[in-house]
Motif scaffolding. Sequence first.
Motif, PDB file in Angstrom:
ATOM      1  N   GLU A  39       0.709  -0.660  -0.063  1.00  0.00           N
ATOM      2  CA  GLU A  39       0.028   0.228   0.129  1.00  0.00           C
ATOM      3  C   GLU A  39       1.176   1.297  -0.794  1.00  0.00           C
ATOM      4  OE1 GLU A  39      -1.193   1.208   4.811  1.00  0.00           O
ATOM      5  OE2 GLU A  39      -2.252  -0.660   3.947  1.00  0.00           O
ATOM      6  N   THR A  45       1.295   6.532  -1.128  1.00  0.00           N
ATOM      7  CA  THR A  45       0.222   7.248  -1.357  1.00  0.00           C
ATOM      8  C   THR A  45       1.216   8.147  -2.037  1.00  0.00           C
ATOM      9  OG1 THR A  45      -0.205   7.405   1.086  1.00  0.00           O
ATOM     10  CG2 THR A  45      -0.559   9.594  -0.210  1.00  0.00           C
ATOM     11  N   ILE A  94      -5.286  12.558  -8.522  1.00  0.00           N
ATOM     12  CA  ILE A  94      -4.718  11.365  -7.662  1.00  0.00           C
ATOM     13  C   ILE A  94      -3.534  12.183  -6.803  1.00  0.00           C
ATOM     14  CG2 ILE A  94      -5.338   9.824  -9.466  1.00  0.00           C
ATOM     15  CD1 ILE A  94      -2.627   8.904  -9.834  1.00  0.00           C
ATOM     16  N   LYS A 114      -3.794  10.549  -2.774  1.00  0.00           N
ATOM     17  CA  LYS A 114      -4.503   9.070  -3.139  1.00  0.00           C
ATOM     18  C   LYS A 114      -3.855   8.009  -2.100  1.00  0.00           C
ATOM     19  CE  LYS A 114      -8.728  10.523  -6.112  1.00  0.00           C
ATOM     20  NZ  LYS A 114      -9.292   9.445  -6.995  1.00  0.00           N
ATOM     21  N   LYS A 115      -4.800   7.138  -1.278  1.00  0.00           N
ATOM     22  CA  LYS A 115      -3.921   5.880  -0.930  1.00  0.00           C
ATOM     23  C   LYS A 115      -4.304   4.892  -2.184  1.00  0.00           C
ATOM     24  CE  LYS A 115      -3.357   3.467   2.822  1.00  0.00           C
ATOM     25  NZ  LYS A 115      -1.886   3.629   3.874  1.00  0.00           N
ATOM     26  N   VAL A 116      -2.884   4.076  -2.926  1.00  0.00           N
ATOM     27  CA  VAL A 116      -3.238   2.903  -3.288  1.00  0.00           C
ATOM     28  C   VAL A 116      -2.811   1.566  -2.389  1.00  0.00           C
ATOM     29  CG1 VAL A 116      -2.596   4.622  -5.358  1.00  0.00           C
ATOM     30  CG2 VAL A 116      -1.306   3.678  -3.518  1.00  0.00           C
ATOM     31  N   TYR A 117      -3.084   0.586  -3.519  1.00  0.00           N
ATOM     32  CA  TYR A 117      -3.340  -0.415  -2.318  1.00  0.00           C
ATOM     33  C   TYR A 117      -2.463  -1.730  -4.299  1.00  0.00           C
ATOM     34  CZ  TYR A 117      -6.029   1.028   0.733  1.00  0.00           C
ATOM     35  OH  TYR A 117      -6.412   1.845   1.732  1.00  0.00           O
ATOM     36  N   SER A 134      -4.969  -0.447  -7.682  1.00  0.00           N
ATOM     37  CA  SER A 134      -6.409   0.126  -7.549  1.00  0.00           C
ATOM     38  C   SER A 134      -6.224   1.258  -6.418  1.00  0.00           C
ATOM     39  CB  SER A 134      -7.409  -0.860  -6.991  1.00  0.00           C
ATOM     40  OG  SER A 134      -8.313  -0.559  -6.580  1.00  0.00           O
ATOM     41  N   PHE A 135      -7.178   1.670  -6.282  1.00  0.00           N
ATOM     42  CA  PHE A 135      -7.335   2.791  -5.169  1.00  0.00           C
ATOM     43  C   PHE A 135      -8.127   2.169  -4.056  1.00  0.00           C
ATOM     44  CE2 PHE A 135      -6.578   5.294  -8.673  1.00  0.00           C
ATOM     45  CZ  PHE A 135      -5.505   6.263  -8.350  1.00  0.00           C
TER      46      PHE A 135
END
Length: 303
Positions: free
Chosen positions: A230, A232, A241, A244-247, A269-270
């Motif tokens: 994960e 940012t 974007i 935003k947090k990303v995974y 994905s977000f």
Amino acid sequence: MIRRPPRSTLSSSSAASDVYKRQPLGWQCLGVFSKSECADYSCDWSNIKAPKCMKGLGKETKDECTQGCKPPVSQFSCNSTTKKCDPCNMHYCTSDKQCPGSYCNIQGAGPWSCHGEVPSGCQDQASCTTSCGAEEQYAICDTYAGKCNPVPAGTPNATTAYECSHKCLESKPLGTYRAVAINSKFVRGEYDFTFYDNNTLHWRAPDGKVSVASLKGSVEPVEDGAISVEGTVIKSDDATIVGKKVYSLFKRDDQGNDSIVKNIFMGFSFAPVASFDAAMSALEWVHLGCKNAECNFDSAIVQ
């Protein structure tokens, strides 16, 4: 003419005997003539607080005996309840008579103890004091960076810091990869990805827009064999974007094709993404990276 009587001469054996008599004490070791220091000393441990080196049936030189023939260092063990160091009751001995129901484990130069009666966890006082009372430290492994991050006791997925330090391995790829999207609504064209050692990922989309995300290992569950990540988005030509947090989840295949290239399968994905199947509805790529000099993607590095 007056003849003088002949001078008396000493036989060779008589001369050697005479020379021997003039040598300093110490040339005789248990009845054997020797020019080296006698190695027949041993430590008398009958008084454990004041042991003495004795000449006799030992196998050490006097200097060797003197160095080791000293009162043993007091031993202590940590009391888990009081968190204090308590003296160990050491059962030293010189004969089996001092060990009822057992025997004196006489091995080496000593000191010796009764078999099976040496308390466990005993160490010198300084070592005991250093470790006793210290709270157990806990950590969570950042599986991406291979770093143990300290956390409070009771934190989910935490292990002891000791265990983490021995099992935590980094999984992050490094270098530049070229990729194609394979998700359900993929965009035609090539993507460029550069993984940096500072745990950032820089990527360039087919439209030329560049984005940068800081990444770390994640505790979000993912399918078996995949690495959970994960992070940012910290910079992007697409302002919508940033922040935003990303995974992500990924699998590495370093075998590649004919040992020339290596692959990464990556879902992105977000929102948390648990499987590559789930990533098909978000973003998913197949990456191709160079493995040797026959392949070079330096021209595609994303700054």
